[in-house]
Scaffold this active site. Structure first.
Site, PDB file in Angstrom:
ATOM      1  N   GLU A   1      33.802  25.972  70.809  1.00  0.00           N
ATOM      2  CA  GLU A   1      32.454  26.237  70.284  1.00  0.00           C
ATOM      3  C   GLU A   1      31.662  27.241  71.124  1.00  0.00           C
ATOM      4  OE1 GLU A   1      33.565  22.961  70.477  1.00  0.00           O
ATOM      5  OE2 GLU A   1      32.982  21.883  68.642  1.00  0.00           O
TER       6      GLU A   1
ATOM      7  N   ASN B   1      36.432  22.301  74.431  1.00  0.00           N
ATOM      8  CA  ASN B   1      35.571  21.811  73.361  1.00  0.00           C
ATOM      9  C   ASN B   1      34.163  21.589  73.919  1.00  0.00           C
ATOM     10  OD1 ASN B   1      35.288  20.488  70.581  1.00  0.00           O
ATOM     11  ND2 ASN B   1      34.522  18.883  71.926  1.00  0.00           N
TER      12      ASN B   1
ATOM     13  N   ASP C   1      18.505   5.592  68.951  1.00  0.00           N
ATOM     14  CA  ASP C   1      19.394   6.553  68.301  1.00  0.00           C
ATOM     15  C   ASP C   1      18.630   7.450  67.338  1.00  0.00           C
ATOM     16  OD1 ASP C   1      19.243   5.352  65.780  1.00  0.00           O
ATOM     17  OD2 ASP C   1      21.083   4.205  66.032  1.00  0.00           O
TER      18      ASP C   1
HETATM   19  C1  LIG Z   1      20.964  15.785  70.791  1.00  0.00           C
HETATM   20  C2  LIG Z   1      22.288  15.201  70.369  1.00  0.00           C
HETATM   21  C3  LIG Z   1      22.780  14.069  70.997  1.00  0.00           C
HETATM   22  C4  LIG Z   1      24.029  13.541  70.653  1.00  0.00           C
HETATM   23  N1  LIG Z   1      24.519  12.459  71.335  1.00  0.00           N
HETATM   24  C5  LIG Z   1      25.788  12.040  71.082  1.00  0.00           C
HETATM   25  C6  LIG Z   1      26.347  10.985  71.873  1.00  0.00           C
HETATM   26  O1  LIG Z   1      25.708  10.421  72.756  1.00  0.00           O
HETATM   27  N2  LIG Z   1      27.645  10.625  71.623  1.00  0.00           N
HETATM   28  C7  LIG Z   1      28.395  11.230  70.662  1.00  0.00           C
HETATM   29  O2  LIG Z   1      29.566  10.887  70.509  1.00  0.00           O
HETATM   30  N3  LIG Z   1      27.863  12.197  69.854  1.00  0.00           N
HETATM   31  C8  LIG Z   1      26.586  12.622  70.071  1.00  0.00           C
HETATM   32  N4  LIG Z   1      26.041  13.636  69.304  1.00  0.00           N
HETATM   33  C9  LIG Z   1      26.802  14.193  68.184  1.00  0.00           C
HETATM   34  C10 LIG Z   1      27.931  15.126  68.543  1.00  0.00           C
HETATM   35  O3  LIG Z   1      27.912  15.703  69.789  1.00  0.00           O
HETATM   36  C11 LIG Z   1      28.022  16.239  67.522  1.00  0.00           C
HETATM   37  O4  LIG Z   1      28.104  15.665  66.256  1.00  0.00           O
HETATM   38  C12 LIG Z   1      29.157  17.199  67.726  1.00  0.00           C
HETATM   39  O5  LIG Z   1      29.084  18.121  66.686  1.00  0.00           O
HETATM   40  C13 LIG Z   1      30.524  16.604  67.674  1.00  0.00           C
HETATM   41  O6  LIG Z   1      31.397  17.684  67.886  1.00  0.00           O
HETATM   42  P1  LIG Z   1      32.975  17.596  67.666  1.00  0.00           P
HETATM   43  O7  LIG Z   1      33.188  17.722  66.201  1.00  0.00           O
HETATM   44  O8  LIG Z   1      33.447  18.775  68.457  1.00  0.00           O
HETATM   45  O9  LIG Z   1      33.450  16.294  68.195  1.00  0.00           O
HETATM   46  C14 LIG Z   1      24.783  14.153  69.618  1.00  0.00           C
HETATM   47  C15 LIG Z   1      24.280  15.285  68.975  1.00  0.00           C
HETATM   48  C16 LIG Z   1      23.055  15.815  69.336  1.00  0.00           C
HETATM   49  C17 LIG Z   1      22.561  17.032  68.643  1.00  0.00           C
END
Ligand SMILES: Cc1cc2nc3c(=O)[nH]c(=O)nc-3n(C[C@H](O)[C@H](O)[C@H](O)COP(=O)(O)O)c2cc1C
Length: 435
Positions: free
Chosen positions: A199, A139, A246
């Site tokens: 992904e 992932n 955030d």
């Molecule tokens: C620049 C950026 C920073 C992010 N930082 C975090 C973070 O610190 N912690 C977190 O849980 N998600 C964070 N996210 C959101 C997730 O990584 C994102 O929503 C991702 O699609 C989740 O994927 P999943 O559905 O495979 O869990 C961030 C997204 C971006 C674009």
């Protein structure tokens, strides 16, 4: 393509500012990035590190579209297609991201930025995390990580993310934090697709990438990224995480989050660190844009002729959505609103516009609201629903929020004034002003 190769094309086209003077990773780089946003910047001489830093590379849809050689309107179809028609990347040995394998782990050698005076420490904010689960496979996620020793960081892992699921199932999970990625990997990491979908295959469908095996963990990682921090995240070993800014540009609370034990650092010889300002436009575009295809799909499934969707930066690129439709039936606007809310549960306010409105222009969107909207007929209120945990105005504890939608489309059979903007005559200025 490596990030450095892309930065070279920006330099050839005069699209990046180069800062050659000595600059500190402690607040100064973040300050310059904020001042020059959305202009890409390369910092060649970082006081505390031998590595260069680049930032503001993908602050808006135009910069992303330029990278892929498409128009902004083509982004949603391109991304939708890549999510459905995923493909396996090529695998290589001798990867650029492993040109240098550091003997010992010393995070202080890296230009990890301190972005703001209130920050709890230096933060990796552009790190794409590769992790795996025995059942679901690999992932990709984003997780910010705060450095607190030479080989320890604390990662923010939101409950519900695939990586959180992996941690709950396994307790400890091997990871590779990959820093310095091009948009196919960045965008793929930000999509939320079914658990079990790798992904990296979405990234490869956007534009071909190469993978290589990590050195100390059993993971396939983007071969062309700039830096890789390999190690292990342990759910039950916690540390204070934060404060940090955030997505809404407000200060997030300090939480106890899992520790990331860094075991190996590899990088390209001339590696460039990727800075990303928390809460600012690059963070926003990466967060919001990958949700646009989901909203688009939901509206289309209702039989409405949807033309474009834009999660607007003013709404923290998460809470506000602008939708463009070709209206055929009187209730298309309200139907599109209902479908759009179903496509993005965190959305708080959504607007629907006609095909003649440029939804990327703040002025045109406001004009449509002013001239085509009547609150007693065109407003959809959704009282106290589950919304975004990021919204400071949501009900504390429950995160319930009142959502509303604005149908800014014109009435098909209008009895009053025309809805159309009058057009001025087209002239050839050369005729009146000369060459
Ligand atoms: C620049 C950026 C920073 C992010 N930082 C975090 C973070 O610190 N912690 C977190 O849980 N998600 C964070 N996210 C959101 C997730 O990584 C994102 O929503 C991702 O699609 C989740 O994927 P999943 O559905 O495979 O869990 C961030 C997204 C971006 C674009």
């Amino acid at each position: 393509m490596t990030l450095e190769e892309y930065i070279k094309t920006l330099q050839q086209n005069g699209k990046i500012t180069t800062v050659s003077k000595s600059i500190s990773r402690n607040l100064e780089i973040a300050g310059v990035l904020k001042k020059l946003e959305p202009e890409p910047v390369l910092f060649e001489n970082v006081k505390e590190s031998e590595f260069r830093v680049a930032g503001n590379l993908f602050c808006n849809k135009m910069q992303v579209a330029d990278y892929f050689g498409i128009t902004t309107e083509e982004i949603i179809p391109t991304l939708s297609n890549a999510i459905v028609n995923r493909s396996e990347p090529e695998q290589i040995d001798n990867a650029p991201c492993q040109e240098v394998i550091e003997d010992k782990v010393d995070l202080d050698m890296l230009p990890i930025l301190i972005h703001n005076k209130i920050d709890g420490g230096p933060y990796i904010s552009s790190g794409v995390v590769v992790a795996a689960d025995p059942e679901y496979g690999q992932n990709l996620d984003f997780h910010r990580a705060m450095q607190f020793s030479k080989d320890r960081m604390v990662a923010r892992v939101v409950k519900g993310r695939d990586f959180h699921k992996f941690l709950e199932r396994n307790g400890e999970v091997d990871v590779a934090f990959c820093i310095g990625n091009t948009p196919e990997v960045l965008i793929a990491a930000a999509t939320s697709v079914e658990t079990g979908i790798n992904e990296l295959e979405i990234a490869n469908a956007l534009s071909p990438i190469r993978l290589t095996k990590a050195k100390t963990v059993d993971l396939m990682i983007p071969a062309d990224c700039e830096f890789v921090l390999e190690g292990r995240v342990v759910l039950e070993e916690k540390h204070d995480e934060g404060p940090f800014i955030d997505l809404t540009e407000t200060v997030d609370v300090v939480r106890q989050e899992p520790i990331f034990k860094v075991k190996k650092i590899t990088h390209r010889k001339s590696a460039i660190w990727q800075g990303l300002l928390p809460g600012r436009s690059e963070h926003k575009i990466l967060m919001g844009m990958p949700r646009e295809p989901t909203i688009f799909k939901k509206i289309k499934e209702r039989g409405i002729d949807v033309l474009d969707v834009y999660i607007t930066p003013g709404g923290a690129s998460w809470l506000h959505v602008a939708v463009k439709v070709q209206k055929k039936n009187e209730d298309d606007g309200l139907q599109a609103l209902e479908a759009a809310f179903a496509g993005h549960r965190s959305a708080k306010h959504i607007w629907v516009y006609d095909e003649d409105i440029d939804i990327y222009s703040d002025e045109e969107r406001e004009w449509a609201l002013a001239t085509r909207f009547q609150a007693d007929e065109d407003l959809l209120i959704k009282d106290k629903e589950a919304g975004s945990s990021l919204d400071p105005s949501a009900e504390p504890g429950t995160k319930l929020t009142t959502k509303c939608g604005f149908d800014c489309t014109k009435i098909l059979d209008s009895k009053g004034k025309s809805y159309e903007k009058a057009k001025f005559p087209e002239v050839d200025l050369k005729k009146y002003l000369g060459e």
